[in-house]
Structure formats: structure tokens, C-alpha cells
Design a protein around this motif. Structure first.
Motif, mmCIF file in Angstrom:
data_model
loop_
_atom_site.group_PDB
_atom_site.id
_atom_site.type_symbol
_atom_site.label_atom_id
_atom_site.label_comp_id
_atom_site.label_asym_id
_atom_site.label_seq_id
_atom_site.Cartn_x
_atom_site.Cartn_y
_atom_site.Cartn_z
ATOM 1 N N LYS A 619 -8.005 -36.909 -100.737
ATOM 2 C CA LYS A 619 -9.273 -37.417 -100.658
ATOM 3 C C LYS A 619 -9.551 -38.370 -99.914
ATOM 4 O O LYS A 619 -9.076 -39.489 -100.200
ATOM 5 N N GLY A 620 -10.743 -38.205 -98.857
ATOM 6 C CA GLY A 620 -11.090 -39.378 -97.931
ATOM 7 C C GLY A 620 -12.514 -39.606 -98.563
ATOM 8 O O GLY A 620 -12.866 -40.444 -99.362
ATOM 9 N N LEU A 621 -13.576 -39.037 -97.822
ATOM 10 C CA LEU A 621 -14.878 -39.105 -98.414
ATOM 11 C C LEU A 621 -15.264 -37.704 -99.219
ATOM 12 O O LEU A 621 -16.383 -37.666 -99.656
ATOM 13 N N ASN A 622 -14.371 -36.861 -99.212
ATOM 14 C CA ASN A 622 -14.597 -35.682 -100.062
ATOM 15 C C ASN A 622 -15.769 -34.986 -99.435
ATOM 16 O O ASN A 622 -16.634 -34.479 -100.163
ATOM 17 N N ARG A 623 -15.716 -34.682 -98.223
ATOM 18 C CA ARG A 623 -16.817 -34.023 -97.594
ATOM 19 C C ARG A 623 -16.618 -32.622 -97.268
ATOM 20 O O ARG A 623 -17.357 -31.879 -96.494
ATOM 21 N N GLY A 624 -15.380 -31.989 -97.632
ATOM 22 C CA GLY A 624 -15.223 -30.626 -97.330
ATOM 23 C C GLY A 624 -14.470 -30.262 -95.885
ATOM 24 O O GLY A 624 -14.230 -29.162 -95.696
ATOM 25 N N ARG A 625 -14.636 -31.416 -94.888
ATOM 26 C CA ARG A 625 -13.969 -30.940 -93.491
ATOM 27 C C ARG A 625 -12.906 -32.029 -93.549
ATOM 28 O O ARG A 625 -12.861 -33.034 -93.938
ATOM 29 N N VAL A 626 -11.641 -31.674 -92.604
ATOM 30 C CA VAL A 626 -10.958 -32.611 -92.265
ATOM 31 C C VAL A 626 -11.301 -33.866 -91.517
ATOM 32 O O VAL A 626 -11.806 -33.510 -90.538
ATOM 33 N N LEU A 627 -10.943 -35.003 -91.947
ATOM 34 C CA LEU A 627 -11.319 -36.309 -91.384
ATOM 35 C C LEU A 627 -10.080 -36.868 -90.495
ATOM 36 O O LEU A 627 -10.234 -37.555 -89.731
ATOM 37 N N ALA A 628 -8.893 -36.554 -91.165
ATOM 38 C CA ALA A 628 -7.778 -36.811 -90.474
ATOM 39 C C ALA A 628 -6.404 -36.162 -90.765
ATOM 40 O O ALA A 628 -6.454 -35.206 -91.756
ATOM 41 N N GLN A 629 -5.374 -36.176 -89.984
ATOM 42 C CA GLN A 629 -4.431 -35.279 -89.645
ATOM 43 C C GLN A 629 -3.177 -35.980 -89.439
ATOM 44 O O GLN A 629 -3.114 -36.620 -88.512
ATOM 45 N N THR A 630 -2.026 -35.687 -90.188
ATOM 46 C CA THR A 630 -0.823 -36.437 -89.805
ATOM 47 C C THR A 630 0.313 -35.478 -90.186
ATOM 48 O O THR A 630 0.402 -35.010 -91.338
ATOM 49 N N PRO A 631 1.420 -35.049 -89.416
ATOM 50 C CA PRO A 631 1.515 -35.356 -88.013
ATOM 51 C C PRO A 631 0.334 -34.807 -87.387
ATOM 52 O O PRO A 631 -0.296 -33.857 -87.632
ATOM 53 N N PRO A 632 -0.177 -35.205 -86.083
ATOM 54 C CA PRO A 632 -1.331 -34.742 -85.407
ATOM 55 C C PRO A 632 -0.933 -33.535 -84.781
ATOM 56 O O PRO A 632 0.228 -32.899 -84.655
ATOM 57 N N GLY A 633 -1.910 -32.638 -84.469
ATOM 58 C CA GLY A 633 -1.833 -31.436 -83.790
ATOM 59 C C GLY A 633 -1.442 -31.625 -82.447
ATOM 60 O O GLY A 633 -1.502 -32.547 -81.961
ATOM 61 N N GLY A 634 -0.742 -30.446 -82.070
ATOM 62 C CA GLY A 634 -0.606 -30.254 -80.568
ATOM 63 C C GLY A 634 1.028 -30.615 -80.192
ATOM 64 O O GLY A 634 1.635 -30.117 -79.131
ATOM 65 N N GLN A 635 1.830 -31.085 -81.246
ATOM 66 C CA GLN A 635 3.239 -31.338 -80.983
ATOM 67 C C GLN A 635 3.866 -30.355 -81.897
ATOM 68 O O GLN A 635 3.347 -29.680 -82.592
ATOM 69 N N GLN A 636 5.205 -30.269 -81.212
ATOM 70 C CA GLN A 636 6.123 -29.257 -81.957
ATOM 71 C C GLN A 636 6.981 -29.886 -83.213
ATOM 72 O O GLN A 636 7.041 -31.005 -83.089
ATOM 73 N N ALA A 637 6.933 -28.948 -84.109
ATOM 74 C CA ALA A 637 7.889 -29.503 -85.229
ATOM 75 C C ALA A 637 8.375 -28.149 -86.127
ATOM 76 O O ALA A 637 7.998 -27.236 -85.978
ATOM 77 N N PRO A 638 9.697 -28.251 -86.807
ATOM 78 C CA PRO A 638 10.099 -27.243 -87.551
ATOM 79 C C PRO A 638 9.101 -26.529 -88.520
ATOM 80 O O PRO A 638 8.448 -27.356 -89.175
ATOM 81 N N ALA A 639 9.282 -25.338 -88.759
ATOM 82 C CA ALA A 639 8.800 -24.541 -89.802
ATOM 83 C C ALA A 639 9.067 -25.333 -91.123
ATOM 84 O O ALA A 639 10.075 -25.562 -91.380
ATOM 85 N N GLY A 640 8.233 -25.392 -92.088
ATOM 86 C CA GLY A 640 8.406 -26.064 -93.199
ATOM 87 C C GLY A 640 7.843 -27.494 -93.287
ATOM 88 O O GLY A 640 7.968 -28.136 -94.389
ATOM 89 N N THR A 641 7.494 -28.127 -92.290
ATOM 90 C CA THR A 641 7.184 -29.658 -92.040
ATOM 91 C C THR A 641 6.138 -29.624 -92.959
ATOM 92 O O THR A 641 5.007 -29.009 -92.713
ATOM 93 N N LYS A 642 5.735 -31.055 -93.745
ATOM 94 C CA LYS A 642 4.522 -31.232 -94.428
ATOM 95 C C LYS A 642 3.519 -31.659 -93.382
ATOM 96 O O LYS A 642 4.079 -32.983 -92.887
ATOM 97 N N VAL A 643 2.334 -31.140 -93.542
ATOM 98 C CA VAL A 643 1.157 -31.610 -92.858
ATOM 99 C C VAL A 643 0.164 -32.460 -93.825
ATOM 100 O O VAL A 643 -0.133 -31.581 -95.045
ATOM 101 N N THR A 644 -0.164 -33.648 -93.656
ATOM 102 C CA THR A 644 -1.112 -34.193 -94.584
ATOM 103 C C THR A 644 -2.553 -34.300 -94.203
ATOM 104 O O THR A 644 -2.740 -34.507 -93.043
ATOM 105 N N LEU A 645 -3.648 -33.748 -94.985
ATOM 106 C CA LEU A 645 -4.830 -33.627 -94.636
ATOM 107 C C LEU A 645 -5.667 -34.565 -95.296
ATOM 108 O O LEU A 645 -5.551 -34.609 -96.616
ATOM 109 N N TRP A 646 -6.780 -35.200 -94.702
ATOM 110 C CA TRP A 646 -7.956 -36.056 -95.537
ATOM 111 C C TRP A 646 -9.017 -35.389 -95.357
ATOM 112 O O TRP A 646 -9.272 -34.741 -94.135
ATOM 113 N N HIS A 647 -9.943 -35.372 -96.390
ATOM 114 C CA HIS A 647 -11.371 -34.766 -96.202
ATOM 115 C C HIS A 647 -12.269 -35.347 -96.896
ATOM 116 O O HIS A 647 -11.879 -36.474 -97.608
#
Length: 647
Positions: A619-647
Motif C-alpha cells: 500500500k502506498g496511497l491505497n488508490r487502487g492503481r499502480v503508483l510504482a513498480q520495481t524492477p521497472p517494466g521494459g527490461q528482461q528477467a528470468p521467469a519467477g522473478t518477484k515484482v513489487t507494486l505500490w498502489h
């Protein structure tokens, strides 16, 4: 054969509680029995639905819901529902037993009613319908069969909600219209839709029938009658009875307008008009003068050669002039020749005798009235205007006291009479009628923006009870001040009702730990904070928040400083799966990470999982939409890598 003796329910203990004594009536949807509630030792009426309806689950579900609604409707002119239940194949209602007969029985006996009597039946019917409409309920089947007249003169309406329950049955889904064709509004015929104005239309048809002794439309088939409701205009009662008061013509015309928008908004509005019409009629007005009832222009012609019948309505039910009381047959025909003087002597003698008898009766009545008493009439739970008129007709002097609030007695009904009903008083005594002002209601005062203690004091001063205090984050209301109340400001509630306060806990510090610096600062500014950051050497991903102050979840004021501790931004760093800057997984294949910033958080989670990544949502502002992402989109990573989202 006595059908009661062959009825399998008679003599049975229904649902272990109701001992069925006898059958009262049988209708299209149910049979009504007289029964004894052995648990409360009281006589009740039990309405048992016919088997075809009881076997329909949709009907039973709707029936149970409607029964609960009707049971909550407390009004002196509504037959009270006590209980609802099932016993094997029997689905039943337990109701107040009302000794008396239906309005249909009265019309069958009398043909039609005088103007004042018709209104004195309609006024309590409209009061009952009005109470139901204010509670959000529609009757849908207003007709004389559903109006009961008790032995002591009260009027009660029965079968609220039964037509609506039947609408859910399989029978209606196969094309059967619910309601009674003769009283059905145009919108019920064409669309099956009904609201308060549909009940008003049916009440207008019933008033027409009370005044004229017949329904406005007749036809060989029900569908021909339904067609006329949709396409014809209901005639005025004066079309059959020329001496019908114009106000009643107007009342019927307004109630039966084909367009619902042109009718009174609900039964309460029609009730006001009916009471006003009753007030303007002469107090002594009895039945209409004995004029022949004319057929409607579209109705059947009078039967030739049949005296006393016009348009199918027998005139023997009308009050006939009695001018023949003091004139014998000789007076009608003229005296025979040569017997003129002797022909008149007996009549003068009879006239003198009648005068002497009338005088004697009057004097005797006056003598007996000296020192006699009369009982105070039963006026409780009657409309105060009608009750006052009734008392004055009985010779009492009436004073209207100041109305008082009452939770049980509806507005404008008499709640107290002084002296009490049935008290013996002298003729011409003064009666004080106190009407109900309805339940007392207090408007919730405006305490928005006050601190908690001041808001509680203002609620208590208004006669309300401050109850639960709930904290809620707010970007606009400072911490500790009231955001809103529940019930809301201005809502009318009972005195001493509980009111909840929703109090601002200010802004809540979002959790930005692990978020890249740019995204973290943007999120904090959007939340109303002032982000300030410092760097320190750390092995974490460069320019990433590794600590924050105030801590996540802390309650702070808008504009507060948010201190961020970042990992060093100038350090060269690679993701764990990178090898010399190349994104490679174990089998040598790389998967692109989708960019889901600003997407709905659930949709973003599903998209990442479909691409083969694990997802952590914070939870960031708890507004129901993604406000931040890490690792960022657009790069390559192995399947199974954890992506963290803030909303």
C-alpha cells in the motif's frame, strides 16, 4: 355438503401453534381460516396459500419477504400480520382476525352508498394505503374484496404485498396478470408496472363503484375490460347520477387519469382531497335523491319494461320519498262525487292525531333527557377532523387540544379524548380531542469541522446520543476534526437516537521503502507531503529508499516533511540475474517485465502473473492503481522473478 367438514386443515394444529377451527373464505390465491393461536391464546385468521403457489420456490421467497415488510407496517386501518411460516406443503400467514364483512358484501346488499358514507369508507382506506406508500410498499390489488368493515364500524385493508409475491410465481411468468381487471391501472395492464399512483387509480375506481353501484367498464371478457382501462377515460359518477357532487366527479377524474403523472402522487395526496370533499358536503346529506341511475354512454341500455332497473342497478336500494305518509288513497284519486265533506273528515282527524303524537313524544323525550347521561363515543385512532365532526353530530362541543408526538399513533389520528371514551357525561358536554403529531424527530445537527468533544456536546444538546467514534484518513479535514456523521447531517431521527462520528486521523504516511527515489518522491508529493532525502552507502539497488521517517502508517498532518534515506545513487549496480549486463535465466531465455504503472492494481497483478512473474503488492496511497513498480517494466528477467507494486 358443508365444505368445512371436508377441508383437511379444519381441526388440525398447523405448525404446532394454530388450531384451525373453521374455513372463512376461499379466494384465487389462498384460503382463509379461523384459528386459535394456542401459544398466545388468541383468535387469529390464517391465510393458507393454494398448493400451486406454495410449490413455487420463487413465490415462497417473495412471499416471505413481503410478509416481513407487511408485519412492520403498523396502522389502525391495516390488518396486522402476526406471523408467517410453512408446515409441510402449507405456506401461511397469521393475521389479525377482523369480525365483520367485506366492502363487496356491503355493495351486494345496498347497491351503492350515499356520498358522505362513500367518503367515510374511502378516507380510512386511503389512510392505510398512504401509510404503506410512505413505507415504500404498494398494494397492487385495491378492491372492495380487500376492504373489511368490522362489527364496530372500523375499516381495515388486507392483503398488502400478496399480489407482489404472486408476481414472482411461475403462473405470472406464463402470462397471467396480477390484480383484478376491473380495478387495474393502465400501466399494470400494458407493462405490469405498479407504483403508488397505480393504487390511487384502483382507489378511484372503487370510489366510482361506491357512488354508482357499478364499475365503470363492463365487457364480455377480462381482456376487453383491460383494453378499456388502457384506451378509455373513466366517466364521471354524475354520468350515472346527475346529482353527484361536482367535487366527487373531480376526485374520481384525478385519481383515474390514464397518465400516472396526472394523478395524485400517492394515497396520502388523494386522502387530503377526500377529507376536503367530505368537509364541504352538507352534514345532513344522506343518500342521493332517488333519481333513476342512467346508463353510461358505452354501457348496456336499460331493460325495456322493467321498472326500477336502469343500467343493471336495482333502484330498490335507494331511499324513496315518503310523501304518502299523510295522504291516503282517496287524496291521490280525488273524493267520490257527493261525499266531499265526509271524505276529508278522517284525514283531518289523522293529521291532528299525528301532530298530538309528535308533540307528546317530543315533550316526553325532553322530560327524560333532563338529568340523563350519554356515553363519550369511541373516537380513538380516527382522523381528528372526522372525529370532531362525528362528536358534533352527536351533540357534543368539541375542542381540539395541542397535538402531541407519539411513536405508535400516526399523525393526525386521535390519541386521547378527555373525558375518556365510554365515560357517561351530560348531553352537550365538551370533549377535548388530542391528535398525534406523529413520531418526534430530531434533525442531526451540523458538527462537521468540530473537534470530537465539541461535536459530542452539540449532539447531546440536540437530544441525541453520541455513540461510536471512527477514525478515517483525510486529505482535507485536519486531524481530530469531524469529517461526517452517521446518520448524516440533517437526517430526521428519533429522539435519543445514537449518532456515530467519523473523525479525521489526518494523513497516513505511505510505505515507500524499497521504491526508487523518483517514484517515492512523486508519490509523497501527490499524497500531500514534503519529501526530503539523504544518501548513504548501501549494497541495495542504487537510489532506492531504505528507510523513512515518519514510519509507514503514522498519522500526520498535510504538508509534513517525509525524510527518506536512500542507497547511494552513483554506485554501479546490476540486478541479481544479470551477467555482465545481459539478462539471462537458467535455460538461457529472458522474459520482458511488463510496465504496469498507472494500471488497475488487480489487472496489473494478473498481467505479471500471466507473464510468469511473482507479485508483491504494497500500500502506498491505497488508490487502487499502480503508483510504482520495481524492477521497472521494459527490461528482461528470468521467469519467477518477484515484482513489487505500490498502489
Amino acid at each position: 355438503m358443508d365444505t368445512t367438514l371436508t377441508d383437511p386443515l379444519v381441526g388440525r394444529l398447523l405448525d404446532g401453534r394454530y388450531r384451525v377451527e373453521s374455513r372463512i373464505a376461499r379466494g384465487g390465491m389462498a384460503t382463509v381460516y379461523l384459528a386459535l393461536d394456542v401459544r398466545l391464546d388468541r383468535t387469529v385468521a390464517v391465510k393458507v396459500m393454494h398448493r400451486s403457489l406454495a410449490e413455487d420456490p420463487a413465490f415462497v421467497r417473495r412471499f416471505i419477504g413481503e410478509a416481513k415488510s407487511v408485519a412492520s407496517l403498523s396502522h389502525p386501518n391495516v390488518v396486522q400480520v402476526f406471523d408467517q411460516g410453512t408446515d409441510g406443503d402449507n405456506v401461511y400467514l397469521s393475521m389479525e382476525h377482523v369480525p365483520g364483512r367485506t366492502l363487496r358484501d356491503v355493495l351486494r346488499d345496498r347497491g351503492r352508498l350515499p356520498a358522505r358514507e362513500a367518503l367515510e369508507v374511502m378516507i380510512p382506506v386511503l389512510a392505510a394505503l398512504g401509510a404503506a406508500h410512505q413505507a415504500g410498499m404498494i398494494h397492487r390489488d385495491v378492491k372492495p374484496e380487500n376492504v373489511l368493515l368490522t362489527d364496530d364500524g372500523r375499516v381495515k385493508v388486507v392483503d398488502f404485498g400478496l399480489a407482489r409475491a404472486a408476481e414472482a410465481s411461475n403462473q405470472t411468468r406464463t402470462g397471467m396478470m396480477i390484480g383484478t381487471i376491473g380495478y387495474m391501472s393502465p400501466e399494470q395492464v400494458t407493462a405490469g408496472a405498479a407504483d403508488a399512483r397505480s393504487d390511487v387509480y384502483s382507489a378511484g375506481i372503487m370510489l366510482f363503484e361506491l357512488l354508482t353501484g357499478r364499475q365503470p367498464y363492463e365487457g364480455e371478457t377480462p381482456m376487453s375490460v383491460a383494453y378499456r382501462h388502457v384506451h378509455d377515460t373513466v366517466p364521471m359518477p354524475s354520468a350515472l347520477l346527475p346529482d353527484c357532487p361536482p367535487l366527487l366527479d373531480t376526485l374520481v377524474a384525478q385519481a383515474t387519469a390514464r397518465d400516472p403523472a396526472n394523478r395524485p402522487a400517492d394515497a396520502t395526496a388523494m386522502l387530503v382531497a377526500a377529507v376536503e370533499a367530505h368537509r364541504t358536503l352538507p352534514r345532513e346529506s344522506g343518500p342521493f335523491p332517488s333519481v333513476p341511475v342512467s346508463p353510461l354512454p358505452t354501457g348496456p341500455a336499460p331493460a325495456p319494461g322493467v321498472p326500477g332497473v336502469a343500467g343493471g342497478v336495482p333502484n330498490h336500494t335507494l331511499i324513496q320519498p315518503r310523501a304518502d305518509l299523510l295522504t291516503g288513497p282517496a287524496a291521490d284519486r280525488g273524493a267520490p262525487a257527493g261525499t266531499g265533506r265526509r271524505g276529508f273528515r278522517p284525514n283531518w282527524f289523522l293529521v291532528a292525531l299525528v301532530v298530538v303524537m309528535i308533540a307528546a313524544v317530543g315533550v316526553t323525550g325532553w322530560l327524560f333527557s333532563q338529568g340523563s347521561t350519554v356515553p363519550v363515543p369511541e373516537l380513538l385512532n380516527k382522523n381528528v377532523t372526522l372525529a370532531a365532526d362525528e362528536a358534533r353530530r352527536l351533540g357534543f362541543v368539541v375542542e381540539i387540544g395541542e397535538a402531541q408526538h407519539d411513536e405508535k399513533v400516526a399523525k393526525d389520528l386521535v390519541m386521547r379524548v378527555d373525558p375518556a371514551p365510554k365515560t357517561e357525561v351530560e348531553p352537550g358536554s365538551t370533549l377535548v380531542l388530542v391528535a398525534s403529531a406523529g413520531p418526534k424527530r430530531v434533525n442531526v445537527p451540523n458538527v462537521v469541522g468540530m473537534d470530537e468533544n465539541a461535536a459530542k456536546e452539540k449532539l447531546a444538546a440536540a437530544g441525541l446520543t453520541p455513540d461510536d467514534v471512527k477514525k478515517q484518513a483525510s486529505e482535507t479535514v485536519p486531524r481530530g476534526q469531524v469529517i461526517r456523521t452517521s446518520p448524516g447531517v440533517g437526517t430526521p431521527v428519533k429522539e435519543n437516537s445514537k449518532v456515530d462520528l467519523i473523525v479525521s486521523k489526518g494523513l497516513v504516511m505511505p510505505d515507500v521503502q524499497g521504491m526508487p527515489k523518483d517514484q517515492a518522491e512523486q508519490l509523497l508529493r501527490e499524497a500531500g507531503f514534503d519529501p526530503q532525502s539523504v544518501e548513504q552507502n548501501d549494497a541495495a539497488q542504487p537510489c532506492t529508499v531504505i528507510a523513512q521517517d515518519p514510519r509507514p502508517g503514522a498519522e500526520v498532518d498535510k504538508g509534513a516533511v517525509a525524510r527518506l534515506t536512500l542507497s547511494a545513487c552513483s554506485v554501479e549496480w546490476h540486478w541479481p540475474w544479470e551477467n555482465n549486463g545481459e539478462n539471462v535465466n537458467e535455460d538461457g531465455n529472458a522474459v520482458y517485465i511488463p510496465n504496469v504503472v498507472f494500471k488497475d492494481v488487480r489487472a496489473a497483478r494478473d498481467e505479471l502473473r500471466a507473464a510468469g512473474f511473482k507479485v508483491e503488492i504494497r500500500k502506498g496511497l491505497n488508490r487502487g492503481r499502480v503508483l510504482a513498480q520495481t524492477p521497472p517494466g521494459g527490461q528482461q528477467a528470468p521467469a519467477g522473478t518477484k515484482v513489487t507494486l505500490w498502489h
